[in-house]
Structures are given as structure tokens and as C-alpha cells.
Design a protein around this motif. Structure first.
Motif, PDB file in Angstrom:
ATOM      1  N   ALA A   1      28.453 -25.446   5.300  1.00  0.00           N
ATOM      2  CA  ALA A   1      29.516 -24.467   5.080  1.00  0.00           C
ATOM      3  C   ALA A   1      29.882 -23.737   6.364  1.00  0.00           C
ATOM      4  O   ALA A   1      31.061 -23.607   6.716  1.00  0.00           O
ATOM      5  CB  ALA A   1      29.093 -23.463   4.007  1.00  0.00           C
ATOM      6  N   VAL A   2      28.869 -23.255   7.073  1.00  0.00           N
ATOM      7  CA  VAL A   2      29.120 -22.496   8.308  1.00  0.00           C
ATOM      8  C   VAL A   2      29.700 -23.403   9.392  1.00  0.00           C
ATOM      9  O   VAL A   2      30.685 -23.051  10.060  1.00  0.00           O
ATOM     10  CB  VAL A   2      27.815 -21.834   8.807  1.00  0.00           C
ATOM     11  N   ALA A   3      29.101 -24.593   9.562  1.00  0.00           N
ATOM     12  CA  ALA A   3      29.540 -25.499  10.624  1.00  0.00           C
ATOM     13  C   ALA A   3      30.977 -25.975  10.406  1.00  0.00           C
ATOM     14  O   ALA A   3      31.789 -25.986  11.334  1.00  0.00           O
ATOM     15  CB  ALA A   3      28.590 -26.698  10.709  1.00  0.00           C
ATOM     16  N   ILE A   4      31.301 -26.339   9.175  1.00  0.00           N
ATOM     17  CA  ILE A   4      32.641 -26.861   8.887  1.00  0.00           C
ATOM     18  C   ILE A   4      33.692 -25.764   9.016  1.00  0.00           C
ATOM     19  O   ILE A   4      34.787 -25.988   9.547  1.00  0.00           O
ATOM     20  CB  ILE A   4      32.682 -27.502   7.489  1.00  0.00           C
ATOM     21  N   THR A   5      33.369 -24.563   8.547  1.00  0.00           N
ATOM     22  CA  THR A   5      34.317 -23.448   8.675  1.00  0.00           C
ATOM     23  C   THR A   5      34.601 -23.145  10.139  1.00  0.00           C
ATOM     24  O   THR A   5      35.763 -22.954  10.536  1.00  0.00           O
ATOM     25  CB  THR A   5      33.769 -22.191   7.974  1.00  0.00           C
ATOM     26  N   ALA A   6      33.546 -23.106  10.949  1.00  0.00           N
ATOM     27  CA  ALA A   6      33.721 -22.842  12.380  1.00  0.00           C
ATOM     28  C   ALA A   6      34.551 -23.944  13.038  1.00  0.00           C
ATOM     29  O   ALA A   6      35.449 -23.666  13.852  1.00  0.00           O
ATOM     30  CB  ALA A   6      32.360 -22.726  13.068  1.00  0.00           C
ATOM     31  N   LEU A   7      34.280 -25.198  12.675  1.00  0.00           N
ATOM     32  CA  LEU A   7      35.011 -26.324  13.261  1.00  0.00           C
ATOM     33  C   LEU A   7      36.482 -26.303  12.866  1.00  0.00           C
ATOM     34  O   LEU A   7      37.370 -26.374  13.730  1.00  0.00           O
ATOM     35  CB  LEU A   7      34.379 -27.640  12.793  1.00  0.00           C
ATOM     36  N   VAL A   8      36.758 -26.177  11.563  1.00  0.00           N
ATOM     37  CA  VAL A   8      38.135 -26.232  11.075  1.00  0.00           C
ATOM     38  C   VAL A   8      38.975 -25.112  11.670  1.00  0.00           C
ATOM     39  O   VAL A   8      40.052 -25.342  12.243  1.00  0.00           O
ATOM     40  CB  VAL A   8      38.175 -26.174   9.536  1.00  0.00           C
ATOM     41  N   TYR A   9      38.490 -23.887  11.568  1.00  0.00           N
ATOM     42  CA  TYR A   9      39.322 -22.755  11.992  1.00  0.00           C
ATOM     43  C   TYR A   9      39.294 -22.552  13.500  1.00  0.00           C
ATOM     44  O   TYR A   9      40.208 -21.946  14.054  1.00  0.00           O
ATOM     45  CB  TYR A   9      38.921 -21.500  11.213  1.00  0.00           C
ATOM     46  N   GLY A  10      38.278 -23.089  14.171  1.00  0.00           N
ATOM     47  CA  GLY A  10      38.323 -23.124  15.625  1.00  0.00           C
ATOM     48  C   GLY A  10      39.422 -24.049  16.113  1.00  0.00           C
ATOM     49  O   GLY A  10      40.202 -23.697  17.010  1.00  0.00           O
ATOM     50  N   VAL A  11      39.516 -25.225  15.486  1.00  0.00           N
ATOM     51  CA  VAL A  11      40.576 -26.177  15.827  1.00  0.00           C
ATOM     52  C   VAL A  11      41.951 -25.597  15.504  1.00  0.00           C
ATOM     53  O   VAL A  11      42.894 -25.714  16.293  1.00  0.00           O
ATOM     54  CB  VAL A  11      40.359 -27.511  15.084  1.00  0.00           C
ATOM     55  N   VAL A  12      42.070 -24.946  14.340  1.00  0.00           N
ATOM     56  CA  VAL A  12      43.348 -24.346  13.941  1.00  0.00           C
ATOM     57  C   VAL A  12      43.769 -23.281  14.942  1.00  0.00           C
ATOM     58  O   VAL A  12      44.943 -23.202  15.336  1.00  0.00           O
ATOM     59  CB  VAL A  12      43.246 -23.750  12.525  1.00  0.00           C
ATOM     60  N   ALA A  13      42.827 -22.451  15.372  1.00  0.00           N
ATOM     61  CA  ALA A  13      43.136 -21.393  16.341  1.00  0.00           C
ATOM     62  C   ALA A  13      43.642 -21.985  17.651  1.00  0.00           C
ATOM     63  O   ALA A  13      44.601 -21.480  18.253  1.00  0.00           O
ATOM     64  CB  ALA A  13      41.895 -20.528  16.590  1.00  0.00           C
ATOM     65  N   VAL A  14      43.006 -23.061  18.101  1.00  0.00           N
ATOM     66  CA  VAL A  14      43.444 -23.720  19.338  1.00  0.00           C
ATOM     67  C   VAL A  14      44.850 -24.281  19.169  1.00  0.00           C
ATOM     68  O   VAL A  14      45.706 -24.133  20.052  1.00  0.00           O
ATOM     69  CB  VAL A  14      42.457 -24.852  19.723  1.00  0.00           C
ATOM     70  N   ILE A  15      45.112 -24.901  18.025  1.00  0.00           N
ATOM     71  CA  ILE A  15      46.425 -25.514  17.788  1.00  0.00           C
ATOM     72  C   ILE A  15      47.538 -24.481  17.835  1.00  0.00           C
ATOM     73  O   ILE A  15      48.553 -24.658  18.516  1.00  0.00           O
ATOM     74  CB  ILE A  15      46.439 -26.257  16.438  1.00  0.00           C
ATOM     75  N   VAL A  16      47.357 -23.376  17.099  1.00  0.00           N
ATOM     76  CA  VAL A  16      48.458 -22.409  16.989  1.00  0.00           C
ATOM     77  C   VAL A  16      48.650 -21.593  18.265  1.00  0.00           C
ATOM     78  O   VAL A  16      49.709 -20.975  18.448  1.00  0.00           O
ATOM     79  CB  VAL A  16      48.245 -21.457  15.790  1.00  0.00           C
ATOM     80  N   LYS A  17      47.667 -21.596  19.164  1.00  0.00           N
ATOM     81  CA  LYS A  17      47.819 -20.832  20.408  1.00  0.00           C
ATOM     82  C   LYS A  17      48.133 -21.717  21.603  1.00  0.00           C
ATOM     83  O   LYS A  17      48.197 -21.222  22.733  1.00  0.00           O
ATOM     84  CB  LYS A  17      46.541 -20.024  20.696  1.00  0.00           C
ATOM     85  N   MET A  18      48.362 -23.008  21.359  1.00  0.00           N
ATOM     86  CA  MET A  18      48.648 -23.907  22.474  1.00  0.00           C
ATOM     87  C   MET A  18      49.952 -23.553  23.179  1.00  0.00           C
ATOM     88  O   MET A  18      50.109 -23.810  24.381  1.00  0.00           O
ATOM     89  CB  MET A  18      48.699 -25.353  21.980  1.00  0.00           C
ATOM     90  N   ASP A  19      50.909 -22.949  22.441  1.00  0.00           N
ATOM     91  CA  ASP A  19      52.155 -22.567  23.110  1.00  0.00           C
ATOM     92  C   ASP A  19      51.912 -21.445  24.112  1.00  0.00           C
ATOM     93  O   ASP A  19      52.531 -21.402  25.180  1.00  0.00           O
ATOM     94  CB  ASP A  19      53.216 -22.164  22.086  1.00  0.00           C
ATOM     95  N   ASP A  20      50.981 -20.539  23.798  1.00  0.00           N
ATOM     96  CA  ASP A  20      50.616 -19.485  24.754  1.00  0.00           C
ATOM     97  C   ASP A  20      49.953 -20.077  25.990  1.00  0.00           C
ATOM     98  O   ASP A  20      50.195 -19.628  27.121  1.00  0.00           O
ATOM     99  CB  ASP A  20      49.672 -18.467  24.101  1.00  0.00           C
ATOM    100  N   VAL A  21      49.110 -21.086  25.758  1.00  0.00           N
ATOM    101  CA  VAL A  21      48.481 -21.784  26.889  1.00  0.00           C
ATOM    102  C   VAL A  21      49.559 -22.442  27.742  1.00  0.00           C
ATOM    103  O   VAL A  21      49.515 -22.400  28.981  1.00  0.00           O
ATOM    104  CB  VAL A  21      47.472 -22.837  26.382  1.00  0.00           C
ATOM    105  N   GLY A  22      50.560 -23.036  27.063  1.00  0.00           N
ATOM    106  CA  GLY A  22      51.659 -23.667  27.783  1.00  0.00           C
ATOM    107  C   GLY A  22      52.441 -22.670  28.626  1.00  0.00           C
ATOM    108  O   GLY A  22      52.794 -22.958  29.778  1.00  0.00           O
TER     109      GLY A  22
END
Length: 318
Positions: A178-199
């Protein structure tokens, strides 16, 4: 005295080795369980980004963090205890409960398709600048509600993988999952939605290569988010349909699952080199088709039929 101390140290060392072996066993079991649920994990990551589209970019990470907390709360406080207790005392009830959740996923995916192609949206999206706490609460509530179904599927798949373990071991393994999957999923989601800021940050660098990469990220992110939103809708239909397909088979109606299985075998013979991929695509297609059909029925019951009844009942209606 020295002999007794040496024996005690030997016992401690033996217990330490036993504990280390147990930790290794639990870690390995958690890894196997997570791997089995990989398909639903991908779907969970694809579904979530659509909830923050159109919102204030400054609030995206905060909203994702709230959804992640809700997801972890779903898994640890509700799904984990319920799944363990049901598997221990009422294992036959797990499948019907999952099928109810699968039906909800079919409905939500079909509802999005209906809104897209019919133009019937429940409410127009507010400008990001005017969205307040109440709107964020609605967004988070909807995301956590959908996550609950996906999380339940993940946890039950994981539970089936470690069903032979002792009760306490199962609880520990599922908590780790539960902990590992939640961290993985929402870590990836956070990276995806902030990629425009990185750009944007890269586009302001002195390096021409960094600037080019940054501009590419900025231009590509709307397309990526739109694509993920579409994948998320398809994922809800696929996962929901697959839950129903497997569920009716486990409850004794084998014909639908057998039909899909025969179709998998038929396409696998067309290209033996990629038979695994073809079988998966076939299963996914039929699962999504089931999701569309079931979802369309529920959408009709929830939206179309009531609206037509209101029109007929309205004075002066033709």
C-alpha cells in the motif's frame, strides 16, 4: 558463565538470522504482489492527472498530495482491514464487492464518453483563478473516490498472491504494498503534472540544448496530459470490465471468460513471437468492450432515462 554467554549469543545470532530471513521473505512477497497488480497501478497513474487539469498550477502539488493521503487512507484504514477480515472469514464476498466497484468504474468511464460526445456536461469548468477551496474539495473527493476502487483492485490482487502466508505476514506485506504503490503512483503523477514548470526553467537556461528541450516540454505537456486523460478514461473502462469478466467467471458463469480466452489463443497463433502481447491486447479489448456496454447501461439509468421522464412530465412538452 562464559559458556552460557556464548550460548546466549548463539541464540541471539540465530534469531537475528531468522528475522533477517523473514524480512527477506516479506520483501520478496511484497515485490511479487506489487508486480501482479502492475496493470492496475499503471491505470491508477493514468487516471489521476486529469483531476488537476485546468486548476491553478500553484495548487497542483498540494492537490496531488491531498489525493495521495486519501489514497493511503483508503488502503490502510479501510481496504486492508476489510480485505484481511473478508479473506479470513468471508472469502466468497470479495468477488461481489469488487464487481460493484468494477461497475462504478465502468459507469464513470462511460459517463465521461457520454459527456464528450453528447456535449452534456454537468457543470462548466471555472477559470483557474476563480476556483476556491470548495472546488478543490470536490476535485479531491472525486479523485479519492475513484482511487478507492482502483486501490481495492490492487490490494485484492496483491492479497491473492500472498494468500498462503500467515495472517500477520499478509497484513505486513499488504501494508508495504500500500505504501510503496501510493508513493510510486503519486510520485510519478507529481512529476508528470510539473514537467511544464521544468520546461519553463530549462527554457530560461543559457544552453541552446536546454532551451530547446525546455520549449519541447512546454509545448508537449498539454498533449501529454490530454493523452493521459484519454488513457485514464479507457483505463477505467478496461479495469472495470476486466473486474466484471473475472468476477462472473469466479461466480460460476464461465462462458464470457472462456470466449475471451479462446479469442486470446486464436490471435496468439497469428504471431507466436508476440503472442503474449496479442493475448493481452485481446483481453484488454474485450474487457473495455464489456466496460462500455455495462457503463452505458448505468449511464442510461442514471442520466438519460430520468431526463426523458422529466421532459415528458413537463407541462406543454411535445
Amino acid at each position: 558463565m562464559s559458556g552460557g554467554l556464548a550460548a546466549l549469543l548463539d541464540d541471539v545470532a540465530a534469531l537475528t538470522r531468522l528475522a533477517a530471513a523473514s524480512v527477506d521473505d516479506v520483501s520478496a512477497a511484497a515485490g511479487r504482489a506489487s508486480t501482479k497488480a502492475a496493470g492496475v497501478i499503471v491505470d491508477d497513474a493514468a487516471v489521476t492527472p486529469r483531476y488537476v487539469q485546468g486548476l491553478d498550477p500553484k495548487r497542483e502539488l498540494s492537490i496531488i498530495a491531498r489525493i495521495a493521503k486519501g489514497s493511503l487512507r483508503n488502503k490502510l484504514l479501510f481496504i486492508l482491514p476489510a480485505a484481511l477480515l473478508l479473506s479470513q472469514f468471508l472469502p466468497w464476498l470479495l468477488t461481489p464487492i469488487l464487481m460493484v466497484g468494477g461497475t462504478y468504474l465502468c459507469y464513470e468511464g462511460a459517463e465521461k464518453l457520454w459527456e464528450k460526445f453528447s456535449g452534456h456536461h454537468e457543470a462548466a469548468a471555472e477559470p483557474a483563478s476563480s476556483q476556491g477551496q470548495d472546488h478543490e474539495d470536490v476535485v479531491v473527493s472525486g479523485a479519492v473516490r475513484t482511487d478507492f476502487i482502483l486501490s481495492a483492485e490492487i490490494m485484492v490482487i496483491s492479497l491473492n498472491e500472498v494468500a498462503s502466508e500467515a495472517f500477520v505476514s499478509r497484513a505486513i506485506i499488504l501494508a508495504i504494498v500500500a505504501v510503496a504503490i501510493t508513493a510510486l503512483v503519486y510520485g510519478v503523477v507529481a512529476v508528470i503534472v510539473k514537467m511544464d514548470d521544468v520546461g519553463l526553467h530549462l527554457a530560461q537556461r543559457d544552453s541552446p540544448a536546454a532551451q530547446k528541450l525546455g520549449r519541447g516540454l512546454v509545448k508537449g505537456m498539454p498533449w501529454l496530459l490530454s493523452g493521459l486523460s484519454a488513457v485514464g478514461i479507457v483505463a477505467m473502462l478496461w479495469v472495470g470490465g476486466h473486474i466484471l469478466l473475472v468476477g462472473v467467471d469466479e461466480l460460476g458463469w464461465h462462458a464470457p471468460y472462456d470466449l475471451v480466452h479462446h479469442a486470446e489463443e486464436a490471435v496468439a497463433h497469428l504471431a507466436p513471437a508476440i503472442e503474449g502481447a496479442l493475448a493481452w491486447l485481446t483481453n484488454t479489448f474485450f474487457s473495455a468492450l464489456i466496460g462500455v456496454v455495462v457503463g452505458a447501461v448505468v449511464v442510461a439509468v442514471m442520466h438519460v432515462v430520468p431526463k426523458r421522464k422529466k421532459k415528458v412530465a413537463a407541462p406543454g412538452a411535445h
